[in-house]
Design a protein around this motif. Structure first.
Motif, PDB file in Angstrom:
ATOM      1  N   GLY A  19       9.213  -2.353  -7.178  1.00  0.00           N
ATOM      2  CA  GLY A  19       8.725  -3.093  -6.024  1.00  0.00           C
ATOM      3  C   GLY A  19       7.543  -2.428  -5.338  1.00  0.00           C
ATOM      4  O   GLY A  19       6.757  -3.083  -4.659  1.00  0.00           O
ATOM      5  N   SER A  20       7.419  -1.116  -5.490  1.00  0.00           N
ATOM      6  CA  SER A  20       6.369  -0.372  -4.789  1.00  0.00           C
ATOM      7  C   SER A  20       6.296   1.044  -5.348  1.00  0.00           C
ATOM      8  O   SER A  20       7.170   1.465  -6.112  1.00  0.00           O
ATOM      9  N   ALA A  21       5.275   1.784  -4.898  1.00  0.00           N
ATOM     10  CA  ALA A  21       5.190   3.200  -5.281  1.00  0.00           C
ATOM     11  C   ALA A  21       6.308   3.997  -4.597  1.00  0.00           C
ATOM     12  O   ALA A  21       6.886   4.910  -5.191  1.00  0.00           O
ATOM     13  N   THR A  22       6.617   3.631  -3.366  1.00  0.00           N
ATOM     14  CA  THR A  22       7.695   4.310  -2.638  1.00  0.00           C
ATOM     15  C   THR A  22       9.013   4.181  -3.409  1.00  0.00           C
ATOM     16  O   THR A  22       9.784   5.135  -3.497  1.00  0.00           O
ATOM     17  N   GLU A  23       9.240   3.009  -3.967  1.00  0.00           N
ATOM     18  CA  GLU A  23      10.458   2.829  -4.756  1.00  0.00           C
ATOM     19  C   GLU A  23      10.446   3.759  -5.972  1.00  0.00           C
ATOM     20  O   GLU A  23      11.485   4.295  -6.361  1.00  0.00           O
ATOM     21  N   CYS A  24       9.268   3.972  -6.544  1.00  0.00           N
ATOM     22  CA  CYS A  24       9.166   4.887  -7.697  1.00  0.00           C
ATOM     23  C   CYS A  24       9.579   6.304  -7.291  1.00  0.00           C
ATOM     24  O   CYS A  24      10.248   7.008  -8.051  1.00  0.00           O
ATOM     25  N   TRP A  25       9.161   6.749  -6.062  1.00  0.00           N
ATOM     26  CA  TRP A  25       9.595   8.076  -5.588  1.00  0.00           C
ATOM     27  C   TRP A  25      11.118   8.168  -5.652  1.00  0.00           C
ATOM     28  O   TRP A  25      11.682   9.168  -6.092  1.00  0.00           O
ATOM     29  N   GLU A  26      11.765   7.081  -5.194  1.00  0.00           N
ATOM     30  CA  GLU A  26      13.222   7.118  -5.112  1.00  0.00           C
ATOM     31  C   GLU A  26      13.871   7.023  -6.495  1.00  0.00           C
ATOM     32  O   GLU A  26      14.832   7.736  -6.788  1.00  0.00           O
ATOM     33  N   ALA A  55      -0.794  13.765   3.023  1.00  0.00           N
ATOM     34  CA  ALA A  55       0.340  13.051   3.613  1.00  0.00           C
ATOM     35  C   ALA A  55       1.206  12.326   2.582  1.00  0.00           C
ATOM     36  O   ALA A  55       2.430  12.278   2.728  1.00  0.00           O
ATOM     37  N   PHE A  56       0.578  11.748   1.534  1.00  0.00           N
ATOM     38  CA  PHE A  56       1.401  11.011   0.575  1.00  0.00           C
ATOM     39  C   PHE A  56       2.240  11.960  -0.276  1.00  0.00           C
ATOM     40  O   PHE A  56       3.421  11.708  -0.514  1.00  0.00           O
ATOM     41  N   GLY A  57       1.638  13.065  -0.706  1.00  0.00           N
ATOM     42  CA  GLY A  57       2.387  14.061  -1.465  1.00  0.00           C
ATOM     43  C   GLY A  57       3.530  14.637  -0.642  1.00  0.00           C
ATOM     44  O   GLY A  57       4.640  14.860  -1.145  1.00  0.00           O
ATOM     45  N   ILE A  90       3.286  15.546  -8.507  1.00  0.00           N
ATOM     46  CA  ILE A  90       1.939  15.773  -7.984  1.00  0.00           C
ATOM     47  C   ILE A  90       1.241  14.430  -7.715  1.00  0.00           C
ATOM     48  O   ILE A  90       1.467  13.451  -8.421  1.00  0.00           O
ATOM     49  N   THR A  91       0.440  14.408  -6.674  1.00  0.00           N
ATOM     50  CA  THR A  91      -0.293  13.194  -6.315  1.00  0.00           C
ATOM     51  C   THR A  91      -1.678  13.291  -6.944  1.00  0.00           C
ATOM     52  O   THR A  91      -2.420  14.227  -6.632  1.00  0.00           O
ATOM     53  N   HIS A  92      -1.996  12.366  -7.840  1.00  0.00           N
ATOM     54  CA  HIS A  92      -3.303  12.456  -8.494  1.00  0.00           C
ATOM     55  C   HIS A  92      -4.431  12.227  -7.501  1.00  0.00           C
ATOM     56  O   HIS A  92      -5.379  12.993  -7.435  1.00  0.00           O
ATOM     57  N   ASN A  93      -4.277  11.158  -6.701  1.00  0.00           N
ATOM     58  CA  ASN A  93      -5.356  10.785  -5.792  1.00  0.00           C
ATOM     59  C   ASN A  93      -4.760  10.708  -4.392  1.00  0.00           C
ATOM     60  O   ASN A  93      -3.984   9.797  -4.104  1.00  0.00           O
ATOM     61  N   GLU A  94      -5.063  11.689  -3.561  1.00  0.00           N
ATOM     62  CA  GLU A  94      -4.455  11.747  -2.224  1.00  0.00           C
ATOM     63  C   GLU A  94      -5.224  10.807  -1.299  1.00  0.00           C
ATOM     64  O   GLU A  94      -6.297  11.125  -0.795  1.00  0.00           O
ATOM     65  N   THR A  95      -4.634   9.634  -1.100  1.00  0.00           N
ATOM     66  CA  THR A  95      -5.278   8.556  -0.353  1.00  0.00           C
ATOM     67  C   THR A  95      -5.554   8.936   1.102  1.00  0.00           C
ATOM     68  O   THR A  95      -6.457   8.395   1.736  1.00  0.00           O
ATOM     69  N   SER A  96      -4.780   9.881   1.632  1.00  0.00           N
ATOM     70  CA  SER A  96      -4.933  10.243   3.049  1.00  0.00           C
ATOM     71  C   SER A  96      -6.190  11.075   3.309  1.00  0.00           C
ATOM     72  O   SER A  96      -6.775  10.972   4.380  1.00  0.00           O
ATOM     73  N   VAL A 133       3.416  11.905 -11.812  1.00  0.00           N
ATOM     74  CA  VAL A 133       2.131  11.777 -11.114  1.00  0.00           C
ATOM     75  C   VAL A 133       2.071  10.471 -10.309  1.00  0.00           C
ATOM     76  O   VAL A 133       2.244   9.385 -10.865  1.00  0.00           O
ATOM     77  N   ASP A 134       1.825  10.611  -9.020  1.00  0.00           N
ATOM     78  CA  ASP A 134       1.572   9.454  -8.162  1.00  0.00           C
ATOM     79  C   ASP A 134       0.088   9.102  -8.293  1.00  0.00           C
ATOM     80  O   ASP A 134      -0.778   9.843  -7.834  1.00  0.00           O
ATOM     81  N   ALA A 135      -0.177   7.978  -8.959  1.00  0.00           N
ATOM     82  CA  ALA A 135      -1.567   7.559  -9.169  1.00  0.00           C
ATOM     83  C   ALA A 135      -1.806   6.227  -8.466  1.00  0.00           C
ATOM     84  O   ALA A 135      -2.571   5.373  -8.947  1.00  0.00           O
ATOM     85  N   THR A 136      -1.160   6.058  -7.314  1.00  0.00           N
ATOM     86  CA  THR A 136      -1.182   4.760  -6.640  1.00  0.00           C
ATOM     87  C   THR A 136      -2.588   4.282  -6.309  1.00  0.00           C
ATOM     88  O   THR A 136      -2.899   3.108  -6.481  1.00  0.00           O
ATOM     89  N   SER A 137      -3.444   5.187  -5.838  1.00  0.00           N
ATOM     90  CA  SER A 137      -4.777   4.730  -5.443  1.00  0.00           C
ATOM     91  C   SER A 137      -5.858   5.093  -6.464  1.00  0.00           C
ATOM     92  O   SER A 137      -7.038   5.140  -6.138  1.00  0.00           O
ATOM     93  N   ALA A 152       2.181   3.551  -9.765  1.00  0.00           N
ATOM     94  CA  ALA A 152       1.220   3.003  -8.801  1.00  0.00           C
ATOM     95  C   ALA A 152       1.773   1.696  -8.274  1.00  0.00           C
ATOM     96  O   ALA A 152       2.633   1.078  -8.908  1.00  0.00           O
ATOM     97  N   SER A 153       1.283   1.287  -7.124  1.00  0.00           N
ATOM     98  CA  SER A 153       1.537  -0.083  -6.697  1.00  0.00           C
ATOM     99  C   SER A 153       0.221  -0.850  -6.843  1.00  0.00           C
ATOM    100  O   SER A 153      -0.842  -0.249  -6.947  1.00  0.00           O
ATOM    101  N   VAL A 154       0.309  -2.166  -6.862  1.00  0.00           N
ATOM    102  CA  VAL A 154      -0.843  -2.946  -7.317  1.00  0.00           C
ATOM    103  C   VAL A 154      -1.834  -3.328  -6.215  1.00  0.00           C
ATOM    104  O   VAL A 154      -2.879  -3.921  -6.500  1.00  0.00           O
ATOM    105  N   GLN A 155      -1.523  -2.989  -4.937  1.00  0.00           N
ATOM    106  CA  GLN A 155      -2.411  -3.439  -3.845  1.00  0.00           C
ATOM    107  C   GLN A 155      -3.575  -2.477  -3.610  1.00  0.00           C
ATOM    108  O   GLN A 155      -4.251  -2.559  -2.598  1.00  0.00           O
ATOM    109  N   LYS A 156      -3.834  -1.576  -4.565  1.00  0.00           N
ATOM    110  CA  LYS A 156      -4.977  -0.676  -4.414  1.00  0.00           C
ATOM    111  C   LYS A 156      -5.999  -1.016  -5.504  1.00  0.00           C
ATOM    112  O   LYS A 156      -6.629  -2.060  -5.419  1.00  0.00           O
ATOM    113  N   CYS A 157      -6.111  -0.176  -6.549  1.00  0.00           N
ATOM    114  CA  CYS A 157      -7.187  -0.431  -7.524  1.00  0.00           C
ATOM    115  C   CYS A 157      -6.988  -1.679  -8.383  1.00  0.00           C
ATOM    116  O   CYS A 157      -7.945  -2.163  -8.985  1.00  0.00           O
TER     117      CYS A 157
END
Ligand code: PLP
Length: 351
Positions: free
Chosen positions: A64-71, A89-91, A132-138, A162-166, A183-188
């Motif tokens: 459903g989201s990147a946050t769900e992937c963390w969980e 902040a995201f990491g 690890i967060t690939h791209n730190e959106t913050s 790897v969190d590659a959400t953005s 990743a979630s789809v509302q970014k790239c």
């Protein structure tokens, strides 16, 4: 309004047309066990692997989201603990989510503006997973593929997540250099929010099978079993999956997308070099993200730019967390058009 927000962000122009197509074709009401769904899902997997150059033996899961992937990762892939390497902040949030489920989780923060030095991290023990967060959106920084490979080499017994959400679908990622990407789809991807993608290596799948967590609706073994039939345990966001299939059909090879992203980033940096009041939040260009550009100035200036931009129908991204008052963020995502970038730059130049 032209959105430069780094998520949720500008969607592709064709989205309203695709939504109308979906409605006309009855996609909004299809059963997620139907042949129509399975055919569409199969096509999405094939297209994702082709366009993003994902190895054929990796498994794609819909969430459903990147946050769900963390969980999901915390529940299904960690026995004792994970090591979280982050500079923003995201990491840190990912660390906190995981820490609530596994008290043994360790944090390895590193400095914003410094290239990640694997030796200096001194990760102790044998964490089940390195996160690890690939791209730190913050803060608009990114970790190189070289660093990921070095991390993996130093911790051969740990899986690398790897969190590659953005960054996913905006830059070329070397999927072989890690075990879990999401990743979630509302970014790239340039799609509306409400869908996440999790991409797993054979080693990650094997780990999920060994741990065999069965406690949650989105436990990986259930998701993997269902994905063997190109399905999900729950009713997924069928409309967004349809939109994803349409966007992927039109998407060029990721190397081509990457080249455009890098070219636009370089052009942004040249442009920023000529501005007096606004500059990149991070001095060291070696650690810059190519997809999220944070700009720093005096709080009064930042506020005035944002307000006046809104009057010109330009939406700029708010600064994040500690940088809220002194930065704004500009997305450099594929759905943004060249003419829109020119418009924003001419606005900033004259401000
Ligand atoms: C946006 C973002 C998230 C959160 O995505 P959701 O879809 O809201 O769960 C996580 N990590 C990074 C790096 C992000 O940019």
């Amino acid at each position: 309004m032209i959105s430069f927000y780094p998520g949720p962000s500008r969607v592709h122009d064709a989205i309203p047309r695709y939504v109308a197509d979906a409605h006309r074709a009855g996609i909004m009401s299809i059963n997620h066990r139907s042949k129509t769904f399975v055919t569409m899902s199969q096509k999405i997997v094939t297209l994702l692997k082709d366009r993003l150059r994902i190895p054929r033996n990796y498994t794609i899961l819909y969430t459903g989201s990147a946050t769900e992937c963390w969980e999901i990762i915390a529940q299904s892939l960690i026995r004792e603990g994970s090591a979280h390497v982050y500079n923003g902040a995201f990491g840190e949030k990912w660390y906190q989510y995981t820490h609530r489920l596994h008290p043994g989780v360790q944090a390895y923060p590193f400095e914003v503006g410094r290239a990640l030095n694997i030796d200096q991290l001194a990760i102790t023990g044998r964490p089940d997973l390195v996160c690890i967060t690939h791209n730190e959106t913050s803060n608009g920084t990114a970790v190189s593929m070289k660093s990921l490979r070095a991390l993996r080499k130093q911790l051969p017994h740990s899986l690398l997540a790897v969190d590659a959400t953005s960054s996913m679908a905006g830059v070329n990622l070397d999927f072989r250099s890690a075990d879990i990407w999401f990743a979630s789809v509302q970014k790239c991807f340039g799609l509306p929010a409400g869908l996440g993608l999790m991409i797993c290596s054979p080693a990650a799948v094997e780990r999920a099978r060994q741990i065999n967590d069965q406690r949650y609706y989105n436990s990986m073994p259930f998701m993997l079993d269902m994905m063997e039939k190109f399905q999900t345990p729950f009713t997924p966001n069928v409309l967004n999956l349809y939109l994803l299939s349409r966007v992927l059909e039109k998407m060029p090879d990721i190397r081509e997308v990457d080249a455009t992203t890098v070219k636009r980033y370089d052009q942004w940096m040249t442009f920023l070099g000529r501005l007096q009041h606004l500059h990149h939040l991070v001095d060291n260009p070696k650690v810059h993200s190519q997809t999220v550009i944070p700009l720093q100035a005096e709080p009064g200036y930042i506020q005035a730019v944002k307000e006046k931009a809104a009057k010109h129908n330009i939406l700029l991204g708010e600064g994040y967390g500690a940088w809220k008052a002194t930065t704004l963020r500009i997305a450099n995502f594929p759905a943004i058009k060249a003419g829109e970038i020119r418009l924003l730059q001419s606005f900033l130049k004259d401000f």
